[in-house]
Design a protein around this motif. Sequence first.
Motif, mmCIF file in Angstrom:
data_model
loop_
_atom_site.group_PDB
_atom_site.id
_atom_site.type_symbol
_atom_site.label_atom_id
_atom_site.label_comp_id
_atom_site.label_asym_id
_atom_site.label_seq_id
_atom_site.Cartn_x
_atom_site.Cartn_y
_atom_site.Cartn_z
ATOM 1 N N MET A 1 0.663 -0.728 -0.081
ATOM 2 C CA MET A 1 0.154 0.093 -0.054
ATOM 3 C C MET A 1 1.051 0.871 0.154
ATOM 4 N N ALA A 2 0.460 2.257 -1.077
ATOM 5 C CA ALA A 2 1.419 3.703 -0.934
ATOM 6 C C ALA A 2 0.965 4.540 -0.057
ATOM 7 N N GLN A 3 0.967 5.096 0.481
ATOM 8 C CA GLN A 3 1.393 6.022 1.839
ATOM 9 C C GLN A 3 1.150 7.293 1.203
ATOM 10 N N HIS A 4 0.574 8.072 1.291
ATOM 11 C CA HIS A 4 0.574 9.741 0.512
ATOM 12 C C HIS A 4 0.654 10.310 1.830
ATOM 13 N N VAL A 5 2.155 10.950 1.427
ATOM 14 C CA VAL A 5 2.676 11.847 2.610
ATOM 15 C C VAL A 5 2.687 13.680 1.884
ATOM 16 N N ILE A 6 2.080 14.359 2.845
ATOM 17 C CA ILE A 6 2.505 15.527 2.347
ATOM 18 C C ILE A 6 3.935 16.642 2.566
ATOM 19 N N PRO A 7 4.253 16.644 1.239
ATOM 20 C CA PRO A 7 5.678 17.376 1.809
ATOM 21 C C PRO A 7 5.456 18.451 2.838
ATOM 22 N N ALA A 8 6.829 18.677 3.998
ATOM 23 C CA ALA A 8 5.995 19.619 5.427
ATOM 24 C C ALA A 8 6.659 20.914 4.162
ATOM 25 N N TYR A 9 6.906 21.324 3.038
ATOM 26 C CA TYR A 9 7.406 22.753 2.975
ATOM 27 C C TYR A 9 5.083 23.186 2.310
ATOM 28 N N LEU A 10 4.473 22.184 1.808
ATOM 29 C CA LEU A 10 3.026 22.013 1.524
ATOM 30 C C LEU A 10 2.245 22.267 2.932
ATOM 31 N N ALA A 11 2.817 21.469 3.597
ATOM 32 C CA ALA A 11 1.506 22.108 5.181
ATOM 33 C C ALA A 11 2.149 23.417 5.136
ATOM 34 N N LEU A 12 3.881 23.655 5.460
ATOM 35 C CA LEU A 12 3.496 25.503 5.951
ATOM 36 C C LEU A 12 2.850 26.383 4.956
ATOM 37 N N LEU A 13 2.899 25.782 3.542
ATOM 38 C CA LEU A 13 2.345 26.985 2.834
ATOM 39 C C LEU A 13 0.770 26.994 3.202
ATOM 40 N N LEU A 14 0.392 26.167 3.139
ATOM 41 C CA LEU A 14 -1.163 25.665 3.682
ATOM 42 C C LEU A 14 -1.657 26.104 4.610
ATOM 43 N N VAL A 15 -0.722 26.023 6.062
ATOM 44 C CA VAL A 15 -1.499 25.976 7.724
ATOM 45 C C VAL A 15 -0.262 27.966 8.293
ATOM 46 N N ILE A 16 0.447 28.528 7.628
ATOM 47 C CA ILE A 16 1.161 29.371 7.762
ATOM 48 C C ILE A 16 1.197 30.619 6.956
ATOM 49 N N ILE A 17 1.016 30.740 5.967
ATOM 50 C CA ILE A 17 2.111 31.059 4.462
ATOM 51 C C ILE A 17 0.276 31.707 4.207
ATOM 52 N N VAL A 18 -0.509 31.208 3.516
ATOM 53 C CA VAL A 18 -1.572 31.763 2.623
ATOM 54 C C VAL A 18 -3.014 32.730 3.910
ATOM 55 N N PRO A 19 -3.118 31.452 5.488
ATOM 56 C CA PRO A 19 -3.782 32.785 6.302
ATOM 57 C C PRO A 19 -2.973 34.308 6.760
ATOM 58 N N GLY A 20 -1.765 34.046 6.303
ATOM 59 C CA GLY A 20 -1.268 35.464 6.831
ATOM 60 C C GLY A 20 -1.371 36.252 5.970
ATOM 61 N N VAL A 21 -0.990 35.890 4.429
ATOM 62 C CA VAL A 21 -0.726 36.128 3.192
ATOM 63 C C VAL A 21 -2.649 37.255 3.464
ATOM 64 N N ALA A 22 -2.950 35.744 3.661
ATOM 65 C CA ALA A 22 -4.854 36.897 3.674
ATOM 66 C C ALA A 22 -5.034 37.457 4.231
ATOM 67 N N GLY A 23 -4.512 37.552 5.671
ATOM 68 C CA GLY A 23 -4.789 38.754 6.915
ATOM 69 C C GLY A 23 -4.474 39.885 6.740
ATOM 70 N N GLY A 24 -2.957 39.586 5.825
ATOM 71 C CA GLY A 24 -1.760 41.276 5.647
ATOM 72 C C GLY A 24 -2.758 42.012 4.195
ATOM 73 N N ILE A 25 -3.600 40.931 3.297
ATOM 74 C CA ILE A 25 -4.515 41.833 2.465
ATOM 75 C C ILE A 25 -5.600 42.562 2.897
ATOM 76 N N LEU A 26 -6.283 42.158 3.859
ATOM 77 C CA LEU A 26 -6.992 42.188 4.929
ATOM 78 C C LEU A 26 -7.047 43.314 5.653
ATOM 79 N N ALA A 27 -5.824 43.276 6.205
ATOM 80 C CA ALA A 27 -5.760 44.910 6.975
ATOM 81 C C ALA A 27 -4.866 46.468 5.925
ATOM 82 N N ALA A 28 -4.405 45.610 5.198
ATOM 83 C CA ALA A 28 -4.467 46.808 4.279
ATOM 84 C C ALA A 28 -5.424 47.247 3.192
ATOM 85 N N ASN A 29 -5.911 46.321 3.127
ATOM 86 C CA ASN A 29 -7.762 47.026 2.907
ATOM 87 C C ASN A 29 -8.443 47.800 3.908
ATOM 88 N N ARG A 30 -7.713 47.689 5.297
ATOM 89 C CA ARG A 30 -8.198 48.526 6.524
ATOM 90 C C ARG A 30 -7.495 49.606 6.783
#
Length: 98
Positions: free
Chosen positions: A1-30
């Motif tokens: 059975m093949a196990q699918h493992v999410i690379p660490a950089y992808l997890a970092l992107l999804l968990v930290i970078i995306v909410p950070g950029v979205a929050g920054g854009i919302l803040a700049a608009n305000r």
Amino acid sequence: MAQHVIPAYLALLLVIIVPGVAGGILAANRARNFIGWSILCGLFPIFLLVIYFHKPLREVEGKFRKCRSCGEFIKWRDACCKYCTAPQYPTDPPASAA
């Protein structure tokens, strides 16, 4: 059975970078600090809701403006204030013909 493992950089992107950029854009608009809110939203994504519902500090061209009647911030394209129902004009009110 093949196990699918999410690379660490992808997890970092999804968990930290995306909410950070979205929050920054919302803040700049305000008219708030992009970097400070990016870091805060990246570490604690619940702050996305805080910045979304937070009122702007000042008028932001194309995003928010102050109501001429009550002083509350409204969306730039709103034709009337949702707080006091005063009509809003894109520039100064039209001069009456005398």
